[in-house]
Design an enzyme around this catalytic site. Structure first.
Site, PDB file in Angstrom:
ATOM      1  N   SER A 123     -13.603 -11.714   0.609  1.00  0.00           N
ATOM      2  CA  SER A 123     -13.351 -12.404  -0.661  1.00  0.00           C
ATOM      3  C   SER A 123     -14.014 -13.771  -0.755  1.00  0.00           C
ATOM      4  O   SER A 123     -14.165 -14.300  -1.846  1.00  0.00           O
ATOM      5  CB  SER A 123     -11.850 -12.543  -0.884  1.00  0.00           C
ATOM      6  OG  SER A 123     -11.283 -13.322   0.134  1.00  0.00           O
ATOM      7  N   LYS A 166      -4.586  -6.577  -7.090  1.00  0.00           N
ATOM      8  CA  LYS A 166      -5.847  -7.197  -7.521  1.00  0.00           C
ATOM      9  C   LYS A 166      -6.414  -6.418  -8.711  1.00  0.00           C
ATOM     10  O   LYS A 166      -5.908  -6.564  -9.802  1.00  0.00           O
ATOM     11  CB  LYS A 166      -6.786  -7.317  -6.325  1.00  0.00           C
ATOM     12  CG  LYS A 166      -6.279  -8.435  -5.422  1.00  0.00           C
ATOM     13  CD  LYS A 166      -6.949  -8.572  -4.100  1.00  0.00           C
ATOM     14  CE  LYS A 166      -6.337  -9.761  -3.372  1.00  0.00           C
ATOM     15  NZ  LYS A 166      -6.379  -9.644  -1.922  1.00  0.00           N
ATOM     16  N   HIS A 193     -10.144  -6.108  -1.880  1.00  0.00           N
ATOM     17  CA  HIS A 193     -11.028  -6.573  -2.959  1.00  0.00           C
ATOM     18  C   HIS A 193     -12.019  -5.502  -3.407  1.00  0.00           C
ATOM     19  O   HIS A 193     -12.817  -5.743  -4.321  1.00  0.00           O
ATOM     20  CB  HIS A 193     -11.781  -7.839  -2.528  1.00  0.00           C
ATOM     21  CG  HIS A 193     -10.946  -9.073  -2.613  1.00  0.00           C
ATOM     22  ND1 HIS A 193     -10.798  -9.791  -3.782  1.00  0.00           N
ATOM     23  CD2 HIS A 193     -10.184  -9.686  -1.688  1.00  0.00           C
ATOM     24  CE1 HIS A 193      -9.985 -10.816  -3.556  1.00  0.00           C
ATOM     25  NE2 HIS A 193      -9.597 -10.783  -2.287  1.00  0.00           N
TER      26      HIS A 193
HETATM   27  C1  LIG Z   1      -5.282 -10.098  -1.034  1.00  0.00           C
HETATM   28  C2  LIG Z   1      -5.431  -9.366   0.226  1.00  0.00           C
HETATM   29  C3  LIG Z   1      -4.321  -8.780   0.833  1.00  0.00           C
HETATM   30  C4  LIG Z   1      -2.924  -8.968   0.317  1.00  0.00           C
HETATM   31  O1  LIG Z   1      -2.674  -8.149  -0.804  1.00  0.00           O
HETATM   32  P1  LIG Z   1      -1.343  -8.412  -1.659  1.00  0.00           P
HETATM   33  O2  LIG Z   1      -1.126  -7.116  -2.364  1.00  0.00           O
HETATM   34  O3  LIG Z   1      -1.633  -9.546  -2.571  1.00  0.00           O
HETATM   35  O4  LIG Z   1      -0.259  -8.722  -0.692  1.00  0.00           O
HETATM   36  C5  LIG Z   1      -4.524  -8.062   2.001  1.00  0.00           C
HETATM   37  N1  LIG Z   1      -5.756  -7.927   2.530  1.00  0.00           N
HETATM   38  C6  LIG Z   1      -6.851  -8.482   1.969  1.00  0.00           C
HETATM   39  C7  LIG Z   1      -8.189  -8.290   2.590  1.00  0.00           C
HETATM   40  C8  LIG Z   1      -6.721  -9.233   0.795  1.00  0.00           C
HETATM   41  O5  LIG Z   1      -7.791  -9.774   0.243  1.00  0.00           O
END
Ligand SMILES: *Cc1c(COP(=O)(O)O)cnc(C)c1O
Length: 394
Positions: free
Chosen positions: A182, A241, A210
């Site tokens: 990200s 997301k 992502h």
């Molecule tokens: C955002 C993210 C998470 C966490 O996801 P949530 O559903 O917001 O808890 C886990 N792993 C990665 C790689 C992320 O970017």
């Protein structure tokens, strides 16, 4: 303040003096291309709402209907109170969408990692982890008790040498990588990584938070992108997301999913996602299965923004996805840039050390399918104006 708590304000002061103190903005509008941030209407380039599903009418009405049909809460953990058919339906639909044998859903992506990693490895085992993996992978790895080894970012050769030199010291090995990273918007070379994990017969897990809803055919994720169906053992994803809601998922072979249902601690000891969340996630799968329009628009927007930024003379780093870092180097410059953008009506985050390496500070621009061409042009104008003012571009 009582003596036993004085260390807290001291630590907070330290954060402030080192520039690590988090000042959290207040939003008073739904997520979308535009936001009201601290009372000001601005263009939004901060959220992971890649497809605009967080405020999509189909998801909103599905959530409302689920509240009418099932109420607001799940009552207990699924293994005790019983699981609602809604949750099972979501898991079936996700498995079909992603082309895997089975799927299990969690309350969040973070929870999915905390559940999965300790189920696969423990004491006497090793995890080999990309050095830039997400915090939830790091925490899940620590929780597992396995030895954690790192390999250089996206470096399959280094990964191979880590496996080769360590394999006989451990009972089992698990390789873990983010799918899309990200901070830079770059992708793991999952095809090369798979070749190596297959050669040495070690487990492979990708966290595609992502990439879910973004990469692959119609947003089917990184395994689909590299056409590795049935080869990657564990695909972790999030519905918080691009899916626009809240929730985590693990997709893969049914034997692994069954093991997680028996042994995943956040599954066994934390209550299920709410009916409204699950119904909204189901509606997100509907939207994604019906058409690739939103995913296509996201990529169109990302490609347009990146090419125009390059024309202006900005460095957009390693990005291979709609996530666009605007490389500035100096952390103070990045913060100043973000402040100036906000004055121009553009909300985009500055990222500095330790979130990114020292000297690699940047503005991160999160492009979404909800941005219109006019929105993108407005933001490009703001970037040009601020870039010239601060001497970043000529
Ligand atoms: C955002 C993210 C998470 C966490 O996801 P949530 O559903 O917001 O808890 C886990 N792993 C990665 C790689 C992320 O970017």
């Amino acid at each position: 303040m009582s003596k036993r708590l004085v260390w807290i304000p001291e630590e907070i002061e330290k954060l402030k003096s080192e520039g690590f103190y988090n000042k959290i903005r207040t939003l008073s509008s739904p997520q979308g291309a535009w936001l009201v941030v601290d009372g000001k209407r601005v263009l939004n380039f901060c959220s992971n709402n890649y497809l605009g599903l967080a405020n999509h009418p189909k998801l909103v009405s599905a959530a409302k209907k689920a509240i009418d049909d099932f109420g607001v809460g799940p009552g207990a953990v699924r293994s005790i109170a019983g699981t609602m058919d809604l949750h099972l339906e979501l898991e079936k639909r996700l498995a079909t969408f992603k082309g895997v044998e089975a799927c299990i859903s969690f309350q969040s992506g973070f929870m999915a990692n905390l559940a999965t990693i300790p189920c696969l490895v423990g004491k006497g085992d090793a995890i080999i982890s990309d050095e830039l993996n997400h915090a939830s992978i790091i925490d899940g790895s620590r929780l597992s008790g396995a030895t954690i080894l790192r390999y250089n970012h996206t470096d399959a050769k280094h990964l191979e040498s880590q496996i080769k030199t360590n394999q006989d010291k451990f009972r089992r090995m698990l390789v873990i990588t983010d799918g899309v990273f990200s901070m830079d918007g770059d992708m793991a070379p999952l095809d090369n990584i798979y070749e190596i994990t297959n050669k040495y017969d070690v487990m492979l897990m990708v966290d595609d938070a992502h990439g879910e809803g973004v990469v692959g055919k119609g947003g089917r994720g990184i395994v689909d992108h590299f056409n590795l169906h049935g080869k990657v053992d564990v695909e972790v994803g999030t519905m918080s997301k691009a899916f626009g809601v809240m929730g985590g998922m693990v997709a893969g072979k049914s034997i692994i999913i069954e093991w997680l249902r028996q042994r995943g601690r956040p599954f066994l000891f934390s209550s299920a996602a709410t009916p409204a969340d699950v119904a909204a996630c189901l509606a997100a799968v509907d939207v994604l299965e019906q058409s690739t329009e939103l995913v296509d628009k996201l990529w169109q927007n990302g490609n347009y923004f990146k090419s125009e930024m390059k024309k202006l003379g900005f460095d957009t780093g390693l990005s291979q996805t709609p996530i666009t870092p605007v490389m500035l180097g100096d952390a103070i410059l990045a913060r100043e840039f973000s402040r100036e953008l906000y004055e121009e009506g553009v909300f985009a985050m500055a990222l500095g050390f330790p979130t990114v390496p020292l000297g690699k500070a940047r503005i991160r621009v999160m492009i979404s399918a909800t941005h219109s061409k006019e929105d993108l042009d407005l933001s490009l104008q703001a970037f040009a104006k601020v870039g010239k003012k601060l001497g970043v571009i000529a």
